[in-house]
Design an enzyme around this catalytic site. Structure first.
Site, PDB file in Angstrom:
ATOM      1  N   LYS A 167      79.169  18.355 -59.266  1.00 17.78           N
ATOM      2  CA  LYS A 167      78.669  17.236 -58.457  1.00 17.78           C
ATOM      3  C   LYS A 167      77.387  17.696 -57.749  1.00 17.78           C
ATOM      4  O   LYS A 167      77.220  18.882 -57.556  1.00 17.78           O
ATOM      5  CB  LYS A 167      79.708  16.829 -57.400  1.00 17.78           C
ATOM      6  CG  LYS A 167      81.113  16.587 -57.932  1.00 17.78           C
ATOM      7  CD  LYS A 167      81.259  15.227 -58.532  1.00 17.78           C
ATOM      8  CE  LYS A 167      82.685  14.990 -59.040  1.00 17.78           C
ATOM      9  NZ  LYS A 167      82.855  13.747 -59.760  1.00 17.78           N
ATOM     10  N   HIS A 179      87.573  12.614 -71.736  1.00 16.64           N
ATOM     11  CA  HIS A 179      87.616  11.874 -70.475  1.00 16.64           C
ATOM     12  C   HIS A 179      87.984  10.429 -70.760  1.00 16.64           C
ATOM     13  O   HIS A 179      87.596   9.883 -71.792  1.00 16.64           O
ATOM     14  CB  HIS A 179      86.257  11.951 -69.764  1.00 16.64           C
ATOM     15  CG  HIS A 179      86.333  11.463 -68.345  1.00 16.64           C
ATOM     16  ND1 HIS A 179      86.349  10.123 -68.029  1.00 16.64           N
ATOM     17  CD2 HIS A 179      86.442  12.127 -67.170  1.00 16.64           C
ATOM     18  CE1 HIS A 179      86.454   9.996 -66.708  1.00 16.64           C
ATOM     19  NE2 HIS A 179      86.522  11.188 -66.175  1.00 16.64           N
TER      20      HIS A 179
END
Length: 467
Positions: free
Chosen positions: A166, A285
Site C-alpha cells: 500500500k 484475487h
C-alpha cells in the site's frame, strides 16, 4: 393430426420430476428460489431447470429432433427454507452431456447464464454445485497445489505470511520495489500487488516486474529463505496477460497473480495451464465477488465461485478472514475453505454444504485470509485456518510505526509464537492474547505493533449467515 402440439405449457409438466434418481455423472445444483406471488414453487423450480438446460417458453417443432429425456435438466426436489417466507431450495440435476469438457465458462453459461433474469422469479441464488468426478477429471485444476507449493518454497508446518503493498495506487516502480524488499527482508514469505495494480501511467507493468524481482533476490540472499511477490498479470486482453506471465517466468520469479472474476474464467484457465507448464505458482484475487455473492437471496454463493476456481486453476485464493474487516461467518467460511483444500467433503448443511463433493486427486488451493487483520488476530487466524493457509497483513505490516521491515518482523514473531504454542498443546482460542504478550518480551517490534492496534475492531453484524 400431423405435426406437434403447439402452444405454451407449464414447465412443471416436463421439468419437475420428484421421482428422478440422480446419477453419479449428473451436475447437481441447489438454487434458492423466491417465486413471484402466485407462482407455485414446483413451477418456479421447473422453470429454473428448463431455462438453464433445454427449455424455451413455448413448444418448438425441433423438440422432435432430439431426446429431451436425455438432455433436459430436472428439478428433482424442493424444500422450503426454514425461517424465510416464500423461499425454497430447488435441487436441479443436469445431464453431463450438456457441458463442454474442461470449460468453467460453458458450465456457468449454461447453469446461471439466462435464468437469473426470469420474470416468474423475484430472486434466485445458486447456493451450491456438485461437480461429478467424470467432469472434475476434464479439468487440470490448480497449477501446483498445496504440497508442491510447500516443496518449491521449502516452508513447512506453519501458515505462510503475505502483505499487500500500500498505497495501492500512486507509487513509482522503484519505491514500490523498495517497499517489497523491506517486507520480505523482515520475515514475510510473500508480498502482493494490489488487485487494481495492472499497468497504469504512474507505474508500467514491466518496470514494476523488474524492480520487484530485484527486491526479491536481494531479500532471498539476505535471509536465506525463498521469497515471492505476486506479480499481477491481469490485463485488458488475454495476449497481454500471457506476455506479462512470460516475462515473469523469464525473470525467474516463483509466482504470478490474476483477478479471476474481472479477468474471466477463459483467461484464468489459460493462465493456469501456462503456470503448470512453466513452474509458476498462481495467486488468485477475487475482486468483484461481492457483486455476485453478497445478496442473501440473489446471485451465487462464494462457495460456488470457489469450486469454479479450483476447476479453472489457482494455487491461492482470497477467502475472507472471519476476524478482520471483510465478510465471513466462521462455519460457512470454513465450509468453503475445506472445499478448496480437501479431497473429499461431506454434505453438511450446518456449514452451508449442500452436496458431498469428491475432487478425487485434483490439487488443493491455499485459502488466503486478508483484510483488516493485525498481530492481535494471529492466534485466532492460526486456530481457524490451520497450517495450510496464507495470512496477509497489508496495513497490519505497513502501518507499523517503525516501518515495513519491523512490521514484517512483528508478524513473523507473532506467527511463530502461535504455532509453537499450538504445538505445545496450548489453547489458542483461550490463551491467544497471553501468547502474544509473552512473545512481546523478546521482540520490541511486536511490542510496538501490539501497542498500535490494541483497540482496533471492525464490528458489524455479518451478512453471510445460515438461515
Amino acid at each position: 393430426s400431423v405435426g406437434f402440439k403447439a402452444g405454451v405449457k407449464d414447465y412443471k409438466l416436463t421439468y419437475y420430476t420428484p421421482d428422478y434418481e440422480t446419477k453419479d455423472t449428473d451436475i447437481l445444483a441447489a438454487f434458492r428460489v423466491t417465486p413471484q406471488p402466485g407462482v407455485p414453487p414446483e413451477e418456479a423450480g421447473a422453470a429454473v431447470a428448463a431455462e438453464s438446460s433445454t427449455g424455451t417458453w413455448t413448444t418448438v417443432w425441433t423438440d422432435g429432433l432430439t431426446s429431451l429425456d436425455r438432455y433436459k435438466g430436472r428439478c428433482y426436489h424442493i424444500e422450503p427454507v426454514a425461517g424465510e417466507e416464500e423461499q425454497y431450495i430447488a435441487y436441479v440435476a443436469y445431464p453431463l452431456d450438456l457441458f463442454e469438457e474442461g470449460s468453467v465458462t460453458n458450465m456457468f453459461t449454461s447453469i446461471v447464464g439466462n435464468v437469473f433474469g426470469f420474470k416468474a422469479l423475484r430472486a434466485l441464488r445458486l447456493e451450491d454445485l456438485r461437480i461429478p468426478i467424470a467432469y472434475v477429471k476434464t479439468f487440470q485444476g490448480p497449477p501446483h497445489g498445496i504440497q508442491v507449493e510447500r516443496d518449491k518454497l521449502n516452508k513447512y508446518g506453519r501458515p505462510l505470511l503475505g502483505c499487500t503493498i500500500k498505497p495501492k495506487l500512486g507509487l513509482s516502480a522503484k519505491n514500490y520495489g523498495r517497499a517489497v524488499y523491506e517486507c520480505l527482508r523482515g520475515g514475510l514469505d510473500f508480498t502482493k500487488d494490489d488487485e487494481n495494480v495492472n499497468s497504469q501511467p504512474f507505474m508500467r507493468w514491466r518496470d514494476r516486474f523488474v524492480f520487484c524481482a530485484e527486491a526479491l533476490y536481494k531479500a532471498q540472499a539476505e535471509t536465506g529463505e525463498i521469497k515471492g511477490h505476486y506479480l499481477n498479470a491481469t490485463a485488458g486482453t488475454c495476449e497481454e496477460m500471457m506476455k506479462r506471465a512470460v516475462f515473469a517466468r523469464e525473470l525467474g520469479v516463483p509466482i504470478v497473480m490474476h483477478d479471476y472474476l474481472t479477468g474471466g474464467f477463459t483467461a484464468n484457465t489459460t493462465l493456469a495451464h501456462y503456470c503448470r507448464d512453466n513452474g509458476l505458482l498462481l495467486h488468485i484475487h477475487r475482486a468483484m465477488h461481492a457483486v455476485i455473492d453478497r445478496q442473501k437471496n440473489h446471485g451465487m454463493h462464494f462457495r460456488v465461485l470457489a469450486k469454479a476456481l479450483r476447476m479453472s486453476g489457482g494455487d491461492h485464493i482470497h477467502a475472507g478472514t472471519v476476524v478482520g474487516k471483510l465478510e465471513g461467518e466462521r462455519d460457512i467460511t470454513l465450509g468453503f475453505v475445506d472445499l478448496l483444500r480437501d479431497d473429499f467433503i461431506e454434505k453438511d448443511r450446518s456449514r452451508g454444504i449442500y452436496f458431498t463433493q469428491d475432487w478425487v486427486s485434483m490439487p488443493g488451493v491455499l485459502p488466503v485470509a486478508s483484510g483488516g487483520i493485525h498481530v492481535w488476530h494471529m492466534p485466532a487466524l492460526t486456530e481457524i485456518f490451520g497450517d495450510d493457509s496464507v495470512l496477509q497483513f497489508g496495513g497490519g505490516t505497513l502501518g507499523h510505526p517503525w516501518g515495513n521491515a519491523p512490521g514484517a518482523v512483528a508478524n513473523r514473531v507473532a506467527l511463530e509464537a502461535c504455532v509453537q504454542a499450538r504445538n505445545e498443546g496450548r489453547d489458542l482460542a483461550r490463551e491467544g492474547n497471553e501468547i502474544i504478550r509473552e512473545a512481546c518480551k523478546w521482540s520490541p517490534e511486536l511490542a510496538a505493533a501490539c501497542e498500535v492496534w490494541k483497540e482496533i475492531k471492525f464490528e458489524f453484524k455479518a451478512v453471510d449467515t445460515l438461515d
